[in-house]
Design a protein around this motif. Structure first.
Motif, PDB file in Angstrom:
ATOM      1  N   ALA A  65     -17.847  51.541  17.754  1.00  0.00           N
ATOM      2  CA  ALA A  65     -18.904  51.497  18.714  1.00  0.00           C
ATOM      3  C   ALA A  65     -19.144  52.787  19.438  1.00  0.00           C
ATOM      4  N   ARG A  66     -18.079  53.506  19.628  1.00  0.00           N
ATOM      5  CA  ARG A  66     -18.318  54.886  20.461  1.00  0.00           C
ATOM      6  C   ARG A  66     -18.673  55.815  19.496  1.00  0.00           C
ATOM      7  N   ALA A  67     -18.202  55.551  18.266  1.00  0.00           N
ATOM      8  CA  ALA A  67     -18.414  56.736  17.082  1.00  0.00           C
ATOM      9  C   ALA A  67     -19.849  56.609  16.756  1.00  0.00           C
ATOM     10  N   ARG A  68     -20.474  55.496  16.495  1.00  0.00           N
ATOM     11  CA  ARG A  68     -21.901  55.450  16.511  1.00  0.00           C
ATOM     12  C   ARG A  68     -22.901  55.952  17.232  1.00  0.00           C
ATOM     13  N   THR A  69     -22.481  55.484  18.817  1.00  0.00           N
ATOM     14  CA  THR A  69     -23.138  55.949  19.694  1.00  0.00           C
ATOM     15  C   THR A  69     -23.167  57.652  20.035  1.00  0.00           C
ATOM     16  N   THR A  70     -21.998  58.109  19.605  1.00  0.00           N
ATOM     17  CA  THR A  70     -21.719  59.612  19.822  1.00  0.00           C
ATOM     18  C   THR A  70     -22.574  60.374  18.821  1.00  0.00           C
ATOM     19  N   HIS A  71     -22.498  59.845  17.487  1.00  0.00           N
ATOM     20  CA  HIS A  71     -23.354  60.383  16.390  1.00  0.00           C
ATOM     21  C   HIS A  71     -24.666  60.518  16.698  1.00  0.00           C
ATOM     22  N   ARG A  72     -25.382  59.546  17.376  1.00  0.00           N
ATOM     23  CA  ARG A  72     -26.692  59.465  17.705  1.00  0.00           C
ATOM     24  C   ARG A  72     -26.816  60.637  18.779  1.00  0.00           C
ATOM     25  N   ALA A  73     -26.022  60.777  19.671  1.00  0.00           N
ATOM     26  CA  ALA A  73     -26.239  61.760  20.678  1.00  0.00           C
ATOM     27  C   ALA A  73     -26.116  63.364  20.017  1.00  0.00           C
ATOM     28  N   VAL A  74     -25.115  63.330  19.124  1.00  0.00           N
ATOM     29  CA  VAL A  74     -24.780  64.566  18.900  1.00  0.00           C
ATOM     30  C   VAL A  74     -25.902  65.232  17.824  1.00  0.00           C
ATOM     31  N   GLN A  75     -26.693  64.119  17.310  1.00  0.00           N
ATOM     32  CA  GLN A  75     -27.911  64.547  16.442  1.00  0.00           C
ATOM     33  C   GLN A  75     -28.778  65.332  17.217  1.00  0.00           C
ATOM     34  N   VAL A  76     -28.967  64.882  18.465  1.00  0.00           N
ATOM     35  CA  VAL A  76     -30.017  65.664  19.322  1.00  0.00           C
ATOM     36  C   VAL A  76     -29.477  66.699  19.982  1.00  0.00           C
ATOM     37  N   ALA A  77     -28.214  66.769  20.220  1.00  0.00           N
ATOM     38  CA  ALA A  77     -27.764  67.996  20.933  1.00  0.00           C
ATOM     39  C   ALA A  77     -27.682  69.089  19.743  1.00  0.00           C
ATOM     40  N   TYR A  78     -27.276  68.529  18.502  1.00  0.00           N
ATOM     41  CA  TYR A  78     -26.997  69.705  17.387  1.00  0.00           C
ATOM     42  C   TYR A  78     -28.276  70.201  17.012  1.00  0.00           C
ATOM     43  N   THR A  79     -29.322  69.614  17.070  1.00  0.00           N
ATOM     44  CA  THR A  79     -30.783  69.850  16.684  1.00  0.00           C
ATOM     45  C   THR A  79     -31.431  71.070  17.641  1.00  0.00           C
ATOM     46  N   THR A  80     -30.912  70.420  18.916  1.00  0.00           N
ATOM     47  CA  THR A  80     -31.673  71.476  20.004  1.00  0.00           C
ATOM     48  C   THR A  80     -30.971  73.021  19.700  1.00  0.00           C
ATOM     49  N   LEU A  81     -29.679  72.755  19.622  1.00  0.00           N
ATOM     50  CA  LEU A  81     -28.872  74.184  19.630  1.00  0.00           C
ATOM     51  C   LEU A  81     -29.106  74.738  18.375  1.00  0.00           C
ATOM     52  N   LEU A  82     -29.534  74.204  17.226  1.00  0.00           N
ATOM     53  CA  LEU A  82     -29.934  74.835  15.961  1.00  0.00           C
ATOM     54  C   LEU A  82     -31.286  75.412  16.015  1.00  0.00           C
ATOM     55  N   PHE A  83     -32.133  74.814  16.774  1.00  0.00           N
ATOM     56  CA  PHE A  83     -33.526  75.043  17.144  1.00  0.00           C
ATOM     57  C   PHE A  83     -33.388  76.374  17.858  1.00  0.00           C
ATOM     58  N   LEU A  84     -32.489  76.506  19.093  1.00  0.00           N
ATOM     59  CA  LEU A  84     -32.552  77.527  19.774  1.00  0.00           C
ATOM     60  C   LEU A  84     -32.011  78.567  19.155  1.00  0.00           C
ATOM     61  N   SER A  85     -31.022  78.566  18.306  1.00  0.00           N
ATOM     62  CA  SER A  85     -30.282  79.702  17.811  1.00  0.00           C
ATOM     63  C   SER A  85     -31.297  80.394  16.753  1.00  0.00           C
ATOM     64  N   ALA A  86     -32.175  79.480  15.892  1.00  0.00           N
ATOM     65  CA  ALA A  86     -32.956  79.818  15.097  1.00  0.00           C
ATOM     66  C   ALA A  86     -33.936  80.697  15.765  1.00  0.00           C
ATOM     67  N   LEU A  87     -34.419  80.199  16.660  1.00  0.00           N
ATOM     68  CA  LEU A  87     -35.430  80.850  17.429  1.00  0.00           C
ATOM     69  C   LEU A  87     -35.331  82.201  18.003  1.00  0.00           C
ATOM     70  N   ALA A  88     -33.772  82.307  18.529  1.00  0.00           N
ATOM     71  CA  ALA A  88     -33.353  83.540  19.073  1.00  0.00           C
ATOM     72  C   ALA A  88     -33.330  84.305  17.936  1.00  0.00           C
ATOM     73  N   TYR A  89     -32.937  84.117  16.927  1.00  0.00           N
ATOM     74  CA  TYR A  89     -32.607  84.886  15.838  1.00  0.00           C
ATOM     75  C   TYR A  89     -34.014  85.708  15.397  1.00  0.00           C
ATOM     76  N   LEU A  90     -35.070  84.768  15.283  1.00  0.00           N
ATOM     77  CA  LEU A  90     -36.751  85.188  15.009  1.00  0.00           C
ATOM     78  C   LEU A  90     -36.940  85.956  15.834  1.00  0.00           C
ATOM     79  N   SER A  91     -36.638  85.810  16.999  1.00  0.00           N
ATOM     80  CA  SER A  91     -37.260  86.599  18.119  1.00  0.00           C
ATOM     81  C   SER A  91     -36.535  87.824  18.192  1.00  0.00           C
ATOM     82  N   THR A  92     -35.240  88.075  17.934  1.00  0.00           N
ATOM     83  CA  THR A  92     -34.642  89.251  18.350  1.00  0.00           C
ATOM     84  C   THR A  92     -34.015  89.868  17.145  1.00  0.00           C
ATOM     85  N   MET A  93     -33.996  89.000  15.881  1.00  0.00           N
ATOM     86  CA  MET A  93     -33.256  89.506  14.608  1.00  0.00           C
ATOM     87  C   MET A  93     -31.808  89.873  14.897  1.00  0.00           C
ATOM     88  N   ASN A  94     -31.378  89.506  16.206  1.00  0.00           N
ATOM     89  CA  ASN A  94     -29.668  89.777  16.080  1.00  0.00           C
ATOM     90  C   ASN A  94     -28.998  89.090  14.825  1.00  0.00           C
TER      91      ASN A  94
END
Length: 356
Positions: free
Chosen positions: A256-285
């Motif tokens: 039960a915890r594994a499934r709920t955690t999986h869904r929460a991680v999907q949102v957190a992961y996508t947010t971090l992925l988007f921010l890191s990709a946006l930061a790279y495109l903005s700075t080319m770092n």
């Protein structure tokens, strides 16, 4: 509407919509139960042979039954509430059109699990054999962790009911106003679960009560499954808006915890992925590029391990091409942002006071 005069102990409400491929097996699994039941079919304006097939099977059995047909599609919650309104049983089993009870004493055993604190009993879900599954069903069943080993424990208290095959105390459901019609396609079970836990009731997951889910409708195609991911995310976004972080209280353990955690991680992961990709495109770092690729690699490995574990845990799926373990994780990576977009859309709909 048709019915007989017998008043049963348990009412089985089956919401149906374009489920002609699975509705017959679902009804038959109820007809062989060792406890007297009435079967209530609520057809939400199906365009296929769902209702015709359902009536034929019902007439061949000895159970009392009732049939409601909506002239237009009203949504899942409306169907469940209409079934609840005419149910005679003190307990109501919500059984989706693609699920089968795998024991003839499933309902009677679930009833025995009820006590003053337990308001819902849900079962242990499995999947069809590989021969009965197309590639889309198998892939997303694995990605969603719907193939998993049966825990050593017989039961556990969980934070959410499964929503597909749940036995409720009718009076408790009625005390909260039934299923919230704000959720048309998904999420009604999550909202009910939160409300019941707030009132001090428990939700019991019983691993000795197996349920076979055959996955019809959208689950038969890759496109349909990705659409379901969006709908699942939208429902959870609405639930978070409605109930805040109370949805994570008493979250339970294990599966039960594994499934709920999986869904929460999907949102957190996508947010971090988007921010890191946006930061790279903005700075080319280049470090932001490394971070972006690391996030993608992490999710790929996670889904590869999930799929490999699923194959091992389902003996009928044990022999599989290695290539499946290599390409299936890519669909998991694709499902993360789709689920997250649905989550955001659900939050926005909740803020706007619209149906979710």
């Amino acid at each position: 509407m048709e019915e007989t005069s017998t008043v049963p102990l348990v009412s089985v409400v089956i919401p149906a919509y374009n489920g002609s491929n699975t509705i017959e097996q679902t009804i038959k699994s109820v007809q062989v139960q060792d406890l007297r039941t009435e079967i209530i079919i609520v057809d939400d304006s199906s365009s296929d042979q769902t209702l015709t097939k359902a009536i034929a099977v019902l007439k061949s059995g000895s159970n009392s039954y009732k049939i409601i047909r909506h002239p237009s599609n009203l949504g899942l919650s409306a169907s469940l509430n209409d079934g609840l309104a005419i149910a005679h049983g003190e307990n109501v089993l919500v059984l989706h059109q693609d699920c089968e009870l795998m024991k003839p004493d499933w309902i009677s055993s679930a009833v025995k699990c009820m006590d003053p604190k337990v308001a819902v009993v849900t079962g242990y879900y499995g999947m069809s054999d590989q021969d009965e599954m197309n590639l889309a069903k198998k892939t997303f069943g694995l990605l969603r962790r719907q193939i998993h080993p049966r825990p050593a424990k017989d039961f556990e208290i969980v934070n959410f009911s499964e929503g597909k095959c749940d036995l409720y105390k009718k009076r408790v459901l009625e005390s909260i106003g039934g299923f919230p019609t704000r959720y048309r396609i998904a999420g009604e079970d999550l909202s009910v679960s939160v409300q019941l836990r707030q009132r001090g009731y428990s939700i019991l997951k019983q691993y000795n009560l197996p349920v076979l889910q055959r996955y019809g409708g959208k689950a038969q195609s890759f496109r349909g499954n990705l659409r379901k991911e969006f709908e699942f995310g939208r429902a959870m976004g609405g639930i978070l808006g409605e109930h805040r972080f109370r949805i994570f209280e008493d979250i339970g353990k294990g599966y039960a915890r594994a499934r709920t955690t999986h869904r929460a991680v999907q949102v957190a992961y996508t947010t971090l992925l988007f921010l890191s990709a946006l930061a790279y495109l903005s700075t080319m770092n280049p470090w932001f590029l490394v971070a972006t690729l690391s996030f993608l690699a992490y999710r790929y490995v996670y889904y590869a391990l999930t799929i490999s574990s699923g194959f091992r845990n389902q003996r009928s799926l044990a022999e599989h091409p290695l290539i499946d373990t290599l390409w299936m994780p890519a669909l998991g990576i694709l499902s993360d942002p789709i689920y997250s977009l649905g989550f955001l859309w659900g939050l926005l709909k909740w803020v706007g006071g619209r149906k979710i």
